[in-house]
Motif scaffolding. Structure first.
Motif, PDB file in Angstrom:
ATOM      1  N   SER A   1       0.844  -1.186   0.000  1.00  0.00           N
ATOM      2  CA  SER A   1       0.000   0.000   0.000  1.00  0.00           C
ATOM      3  C   SER A   1       0.884   1.242   0.000  1.00  0.00           C
ATOM      4  N   THR A   2       0.391   2.295  -0.598  1.00  0.00           N
ATOM      5  CA  THR A   2       1.128   3.563  -0.579  1.00  0.00           C
ATOM      6  C   THR A   2       0.933   4.311   0.739  1.00  0.00           C
ATOM      7  N   LEU A   3       0.007   3.845   1.568  1.00  0.00           N
ATOM      8  CA  LEU A   3      -0.295   4.514   2.827  1.00  0.00           C
ATOM      9  C   LEU A   3       0.878   4.437   3.789  1.00  0.00           C
ATOM     10  N   ARG A   4       1.341   5.575   4.273  1.00  0.00           N
ATOM     11  CA  ARG A   4       2.418   5.664   5.260  1.00  0.00           C
ATOM     12  C   ARG A   4       3.615   4.784   4.860  1.00  0.00           C
ATOM     13  N   ARG A   5       4.015   4.965   3.641  1.00  0.00           N
ATOM     14  CA  ARG A   5       5.084   4.141   3.077  1.00  0.00           C
ATOM     15  C   ARG A   5       6.432   4.438   3.718  1.00  0.00           C
ATOM     16  N   LYS A   6       6.717   5.701   3.953  1.00  0.00           N
ATOM     17  CA  LYS A   6       7.973   6.064   4.618  1.00  0.00           C
ATOM     18  C   LYS A   6       7.805   5.865   6.127  1.00  0.00           C
ATOM     19  N   LYS A   7       8.665   5.041   6.694  1.00  0.00           N
ATOM     20  CA  LYS A   7       8.510   4.638   8.085  1.00  0.00           C
ATOM     21  C   LYS A   7       9.224   5.597   9.036  1.00  0.00           C
ATOM     22  N   LYS A   8       8.754   5.602  10.277  1.00  0.00           N
ATOM     23  CA  LYS A   8       9.276   6.506  11.296  1.00  0.00           C
ATOM     24  C   LYS A   8      10.074   5.802  12.383  1.00  0.00           C
ATOM     25  N   LEU A   9      10.210   4.496  12.273  1.00  0.00           N
ATOM     26  CA  LEU A   9      11.008   3.715  13.224  1.00  0.00           C
ATOM     27  C   LEU A   9      11.591   2.527  12.489  1.00  0.00           C
ATOM     28  N   ILE A  10      12.891   2.303  12.642  1.00  0.00           N
ATOM     29  CA  ILE A  10      13.508   1.113  12.067  1.00  0.00           C
ATOM     30  C   ILE A  10      14.277   0.371  13.146  1.00  0.00           C
ATOM     31  N   ILE A  11      14.072  -0.945  13.192  1.00  0.00           N
ATOM     32  CA  ILE A  11      14.899  -1.824  14.008  1.00  0.00           C
ATOM     33  C   ILE A  11      15.660  -2.732  13.051  1.00  0.00           C
ATOM     34  N   ALA A  12      16.977  -2.749  13.192  1.00  0.00           N
ATOM     35  CA  ALA A  12      17.813  -3.561  12.318  1.00  0.00           C
ATOM     36  C   ALA A  12      18.605  -4.570  13.121  1.00  0.00           C
ATOM     37  N   ASP A  13      18.698  -5.765  12.596  1.00  0.00           N
ATOM     38  CA  ASP A  13      19.626  -6.766  13.105  1.00  0.00           C
ATOM     39  C   ASP A  13      21.038  -6.330  12.713  1.00  0.00           C
ATOM     40  N   MET A  14      22.047  -6.878  13.376  1.00  0.00           N
ATOM     41  CA  MET A  14      23.420  -6.494  13.060  1.00  0.00           C
ATOM     42  C   MET A  14      24.120  -7.510  12.170  1.00  0.00           C
ATOM     43  N   ASP A  15      24.354  -8.716  12.681  1.00  0.00           N
ATOM     44  CA  ASP A  15      25.158  -9.694  11.953  1.00  0.00           C
ATOM     45  C   ASP A  15      24.473 -10.147  10.667  1.00  0.00           C
ATOM     46  N   SER A  16      25.220 -10.106   9.581  1.00  0.00           N
ATOM     47  CA  SER A  16      24.749 -10.493   8.244  1.00  0.00           C
ATOM     48  C   SER A  16      23.612  -9.610   7.741  1.00  0.00           C
ATOM     49  N   THR A  17      23.389  -8.480   8.427  1.00  0.00           N
ATOM     50  CA  THR A  17      22.400  -7.499   7.964  1.00  0.00           C
ATOM     51  C   THR A  17      23.085  -6.147   7.823  1.00  0.00           C
ATOM     52  N   ILE A  18      23.358  -5.479   8.918  1.00  0.00           N
ATOM     53  CA  ILE A  18      24.100  -4.220   8.851  1.00  0.00           C
ATOM     54  C   ILE A  18      25.578  -4.489   8.577  1.00  0.00           C
ATOM     55  N   VAL A  19      26.120  -5.548   9.156  1.00  0.00           N
ATOM     56  CA  VAL A  19      27.513  -5.896   8.884  1.00  0.00           C
ATOM     57  C   VAL A  19      27.583  -7.217   8.128  1.00  0.00           C
ATOM     58  N   GLU A  20      28.666  -7.387   7.410  1.00  0.00           N
ATOM     59  CA  GLU A  20      28.896  -8.633   6.685  1.00  0.00           C
ATOM     60  C   GLU A  20      29.344  -9.718   7.655  1.00  0.00           C
ATOM     61  N   GLY A  21      28.792 -10.901   7.507  1.00  0.00           N
ATOM     62  CA  GLY A  21      29.222 -12.028   8.314  1.00  0.00           C
ATOM     63  C   GLY A  21      28.689 -11.994   9.739  1.00  0.00           C
ATOM     64  N   GLU A  22      29.154 -12.964  10.526  1.00  0.00           N
ATOM     65  CA  GLU A  22      28.716 -13.136  11.911  1.00  0.00           C
ATOM     66  C   GLU A  22      29.896 -12.847  12.837  1.00  0.00           C
ATOM     67  N   THR A  23      29.753 -11.847  13.691  1.00  0.00           N
ATOM     68  CA  THR A  23      30.874 -11.448  14.550  1.00  0.00           C
ATOM     69  C   THR A  23      31.277 -12.554  15.520  1.00  0.00           C
ATOM     70  N   LEU A  24      30.332 -13.359  15.989  1.00  0.00           N
ATOM     71  CA  LEU A  24      30.690 -14.452  16.887  1.00  0.00           C
ATOM     72  C   LEU A  24      31.539 -15.496  16.165  1.00  0.00           C
ATOM     73  N   ASP A  25      31.188 -15.786  14.929  1.00  0.00           N
ATOM     74  CA  ASP A  25      31.990 -16.722  14.140  1.00  0.00           C
ATOM     75  C   ASP A  25      33.401 -16.182  13.944  1.00  0.00           C
ATOM     76  N   ASP A  26      33.507 -14.881  13.675  1.00  0.00           N
ATOM     77  CA  ASP A  26      34.821 -14.270  13.464  1.00  0.00           C
ATOM     78  C   ASP A  26      35.645 -14.279  14.746  1.00  0.00           C
ATOM     79  N   LEU A  27      34.984 -14.039  15.878  1.00  0.00           N
ATOM     80  CA  LEU A  27      35.669 -14.091  17.172  1.00  0.00           C
ATOM     81  C   LEU A  27      36.197 -15.489  17.437  1.00  0.00           C
ATOM     82  N   ALA A  28      35.429 -16.492  17.044  1.00  0.00           N
ATOM     83  CA  ALA A  28      35.814 -17.885  17.287  1.00  0.00           C
ATOM     84  C   ALA A  28      37.068 -18.278  16.527  1.00  0.00           C
TER      85      ALA A  28
END
Length: 306
Positions: A78-105
């Motif tokens: 729907s075109t209704l309220r298409r631009k959002k006013k709150l975003i929640i983002a995951d970090m690993d493999s979303t905002i950053v490449e790969g999994e930080t726990l795997d890299d730490l290991a």
């Protein structure tokens, strides 16, 4: 018109062109839709087709059939309220490449063992909390300096900065909430410019990891609760919220958000999210909201630290 279909290509892929768009328009028209002329959000990269007289899910299905496997992301909404006013983002493999726990290991010489457990958790084959505690226990005795060493190798996914800069510039509240570790979420929050971040805390005793995660554990329920709570705090309905992630731990918030996007996701996320980005980078999350490429912010609003 009340609905819009967006086609998004991986930058510089050369797949999205006038002929492809006209074929999609023709397919939608044959199905009974009334379709407006294309509105290019970015030449050869993203285009909107406003339409009526067809359900969004049907429009997506028909479009994917018309594309016949071409590497383009397809989102109808729907075109209704298409631009959002709150975003929640995951970090690993979303905002950053790969999994930080795997890299730490990797510093403990057990990256493959840890990564196998991570994959099971992200696919929903293993409970997140169980998988987290099992993996962290294997890191017992690792020196805390390995956290800093790991951080030096963390790379942002393309489009991460533009996504958060642009949404902040347009008044959205931005949150990074991860089942990963606060050591990394705190630093990524500052680097990318999120308003706030939340992650799990590793117990460190005498400069070494104890193998324990401090309570409470940030899991899928935490992410969902934070989405609901932050929307309420900012006086927003769920229609005004956006969530993005890649794994099973993200599914509840993806399903609850006004727009939930599986970003290069595992099958369980792709099957449960309202939309998915399989090819585009994170700027695709802006095209989904109707932002044009020339509206993207490529630098923070000010030089002060967030």
């Amino acid at each position: 018109m009340d609905n819009v279909l967006t086609l998004i290509s991986k930058p510089a892929a050369g797949v999205l062109n006038v002929n492809v768009v006209e074929e999609v328009r023709a397919s939608l028209t044959r199905a009974g839709a009334i379709v407006s002329p294309p509105n290019w959000l970015s030449p050869d990269e993203a285009v909107d087709l406003a339409f009526d007289a067809l359900a969004s899910q049907d429009a997506e299905t028909i479009t994917r059939q018309a594309l016949d496997g071409q590497p383009l992301d397809v989102i109808a909404q729907s075109t209704l309220r298409r631009k959002k006013k709150l975003i929640i983002a995951d970090m690993d493999s979303t905002i950053v490449e790969g999994e930080t726990l795997d890299d730490l290991a990797e510093f403990a010489g057990i990256k493959d063992q840890i990564a196998a457990l991570t994959a099971r958790a992200m696919n929903g084959e293993m409970g997140f909390t169980e998988a987290l505690k099992t993996r962290v226990a294997l890191l017992e005795g690792l020196h805390e300096s390995c956290l800093a060493d790991t951080m030096t190798h963390v790379r942002l996914h393309p489009g991460a900065l533009a996504l958060i800069y642009t949404m902040r510039a347009n008044g959205a509240f931005t949150a990074l909430i991860s089942g990963g570790f606060s050591y990394f979420t705190d630093r990524i929050r500052k680097q990318v410019g999120f308003h706030m971040s939340l992650g799990n805390k590793l117990e460190i005793i005498d400069e070494r990891l104890s193998g324990q995660v401090l309570a409470p554990v940030v899991d899928k329920n935490t992410k969902l609760e934070m989405l609901i709570d932050m929307a309420a705090q900012h006086g927003l309905g769920m229609t005004d919220t956006f969530a993005i992630g890649d794994g099973a731990n993200d599914v509840p918030m993806l399903k609850a958000a006004g727009m939930g996007v599986a970003y290069h996701g595992h099958p369980v996320a792709r099957e449960n999210a309202r939309a998915r980005l399989d090819y585009a980078d994170l700027t695709g999350a802006l095209f989904i909201q109707g932002y044009r490429r020339d509206e993207f912010c490529e630098s923070p609003l000010s030089h002060k630290e967030y």
